[in-house]
Scaffold this motif. Sequence first.
Motif, PDB file in Angstrom:
ATOM      1  N   SER A  55     -17.629 -10.769  -5.759  1.00  0.00           N
ATOM      2  CA  SER A  55     -18.898 -11.010  -5.055  1.00  0.00           C
ATOM      3  C   SER A  55     -20.042 -11.281  -6.024  1.00  0.00           C
ATOM      4  CB  SER A  55     -19.235  -9.814  -4.163  1.00  0.00           C
ATOM      5  OG  SER A  55     -19.418  -8.644  -4.944  1.00  0.00           O
ATOM      6  N   SER A 114     -12.664 -11.696  -2.721  1.00  0.00           N
ATOM      7  CA  SER A 114     -11.581 -10.811  -3.110  1.00  0.00           C
ATOM      8  C   SER A 114     -10.554 -10.723  -1.990  1.00  0.00           C
ATOM      9  CB  SER A 114     -12.131  -9.408  -3.422  1.00  0.00           C
ATOM     10  OG  SER A 114     -11.096  -8.564  -3.883  1.00  0.00           O
ATOM     11  N   LYS A 126     -13.493  -6.364  -5.709  1.00  0.00           N
ATOM     12  CA  LYS A 126     -14.467  -6.930  -4.761  1.00  0.00           C
ATOM     13  C   LYS A 126     -15.819  -7.156  -5.433  1.00  0.00           C
ATOM     14  CE  LYS A 126     -12.433  -4.954  -0.551  1.00  0.00           C
ATOM     15  NZ  LYS A 126     -12.617  -3.982   0.554  1.00  0.00           N
ATOM     16  N   GLU A 127     -16.224  -6.203  -6.258  1.00  0.00           N
ATOM     17  CA  GLU A 127     -17.525  -6.321  -6.926  1.00  0.00           C
ATOM     18  C   GLU A 127     -17.522  -7.458  -7.950  1.00  0.00           C
ATOM     19  OE1 GLU A 127     -20.817  -3.398  -9.107  1.00  0.00           O
ATOM     20  OE2 GLU A 127     -18.967  -2.570  -8.229  1.00  0.00           O
ATOM     21  N   ASP A 162      -7.514  -1.026  -8.008  1.00  0.00           N
ATOM     22  CA  ASP A 162      -8.955  -0.762  -7.881  1.00  0.00           C
ATOM     23  C   ASP A 162      -9.593  -1.887  -7.062  1.00  0.00           C
ATOM     24  OD1 ASP A 162     -11.578  -0.034  -8.135  1.00  0.00           O
ATOM     25  OD2 ASP A 162     -11.491   0.300 -10.316  1.00  0.00           O
ATOM     26  N   GLU A 163      -9.424  -1.815  -5.755  1.00  0.00           N
ATOM     27  CA  GLU A 163      -9.923  -2.876  -4.875  1.00  0.00           C
ATOM     28  C   GLU A 163     -11.439  -2.978  -4.904  1.00  0.00           C
ATOM     29  OE1 GLU A 163      -7.891  -3.838  -1.108  1.00  0.00           O
ATOM     30  OE2 GLU A 163      -6.867  -1.912  -1.378  1.00  0.00           O
ATOM     31  N   GLU A 164     -12.128  -1.841  -4.993  1.00  0.00           N
ATOM     32  CA  GLU A 164     -13.594  -1.874  -5.010  1.00  0.00           C
ATOM     33  C   GLU A 164     -14.118  -2.632  -6.225  1.00  0.00           C
ATOM     34  OE1 GLU A 164     -15.677  -0.942  -2.626  1.00  0.00           O
ATOM     35  OE2 GLU A 164     -13.860  -0.566  -1.461  1.00  0.00           O
ATOM     36  N   MET A 165     -13.489  -2.382  -7.369  1.00  0.00           N
ATOM     37  CA  MET A 165     -13.898  -3.098  -8.576  1.00  0.00           C
ATOM     38  C   MET A 165     -13.621  -4.588  -8.433  1.00  0.00           C
ATOM     39  SD  MET A 165     -12.373  -4.640 -11.446  1.00  0.00           S
ATOM     40  CE  MET A 165     -10.837  -3.793 -11.701  1.00  0.00           C
ATOM     41  N   ARG A 170       0.844  -1.197   0.000  1.00  0.00           N
ATOM     42  CA  ARG A 170       0.000   0.000   0.000  1.00  0.00           C
ATOM     43  C   ARG A 170       0.880   1.249   0.000  1.00  0.00           C
ATOM     44  NH1 ARG A 170      -5.137  -1.768   0.978  1.00  0.00           N
ATOM     45  NH2 ARG A 170      -5.337  -3.809   1.999  1.00  0.00           N
ATOM     46  N   ARG A 224      -6.365  -9.170  -0.772  1.00  0.00           N
ATOM     47  CA  ARG A 224      -5.287  -8.218  -1.016  1.00  0.00           C
ATOM     48  C   ARG A 224      -3.996  -8.797  -0.452  1.00  0.00           C
ATOM     49  NH1 ARG A 224      -4.405  -2.599  -1.939  1.00  0.00           N
ATOM     50  NH2 ARG A 224      -2.159  -2.475  -2.402  1.00  0.00           N
TER      51      ARG A 224
END
Length: 335
Positions: free
Chosen positions: A267, A273, A263-264, A258-261, A234, A275
């Motif tokens: 899921s 997801s 994860k989506e 792009d962790e949010e992408m 990080r 890291r």
Amino acid sequence: MTESFQFAHPEFLFLLLLLPVLAIWKSRWGRPVAIRMPSTDDAIHVGAKTRSKIGGFLIFLGLLSFTLLVIAFARPRHGKGSTEVEASGIDIILTLDVSGSMAALDFKVDDKQVDRLEAVKNVVKKFVEQRPNDKLGLVAFAGRPYLVTPLTMDKDFVKKRVEGVKMGQVEDGTAIGSAIASSVDHLRDSSAKSRIVILLTDGVNNSGSVNPLTAAEAAKTLGVKIYTIGAGTRGEAPMPVQDAFGRTHLQMSKVEIDEEMLKEVASSTGGQSFRATDTDSLEQIYDSINQLEKTTRKLKKYQQYDELFLWFLVPGLLLLLLELVLSQTRYRRLP
């Protein structure tokens, strides 16, 4: 094809323990020399033995026939067969980012600083070894995806192909959406009960013509589960760069994932997801996926036996018959 020698009824072999008992019993209570001498002087040399040599030979025949018959009753047999391993029902595509940012030196292997790709390859090869009953394939991607190896049960081949993956083999970039679409397409014709994509990247989707979430929807429709892994420390990571004179030095570069992408994407397909910020966490992630997607080894065994008991039964009966004939004819006890 495997070959083996075995006894169908090995418990009969315990009867061979009686051989010493039978030998002692026959030597003491067997057929004595039955010639009477007119005087004790004439019997000095003959009487020194209570058994004739022929009597010993008959005892040997009896014990040998007993041994052969016991072995025959134990049913010796020669087995010829084969064992086939059925696929576990899980097909896995390993999807690896080989973009230029994978050259960042923020991972270690055996306490030695290595780039992300080198660390990933070491962990992925271990994961391959842990899936002996699955079909695995490999897709690499940078500015576009390409197939490294199709689905196969040959784990040595997969590991060799993983080791050969390098950066710079296609144009640079991070085409995550196209990589997902390509990986799912290679699972389209799979008849496995479970189909999985394990996607590892260290960047954001900046290349290709497919949106990652659109590709994830296609995967969901086809019943393909996606696990995503974001790799990299990080903040900032040391990146080797060349100056105008061709000399390589390290420069701290910002890490963007792009962790949010990710994860989506995971899921929406029923996956998870993760890291990974170092080699240890990366190994733990692949171990976790290995545990989440457990397989059961299925074996099909084919066995054919050639019975060998006749090779012992017939000689045993013949020797027993020979002993009986000799003891009642040529070597019969004199009255």
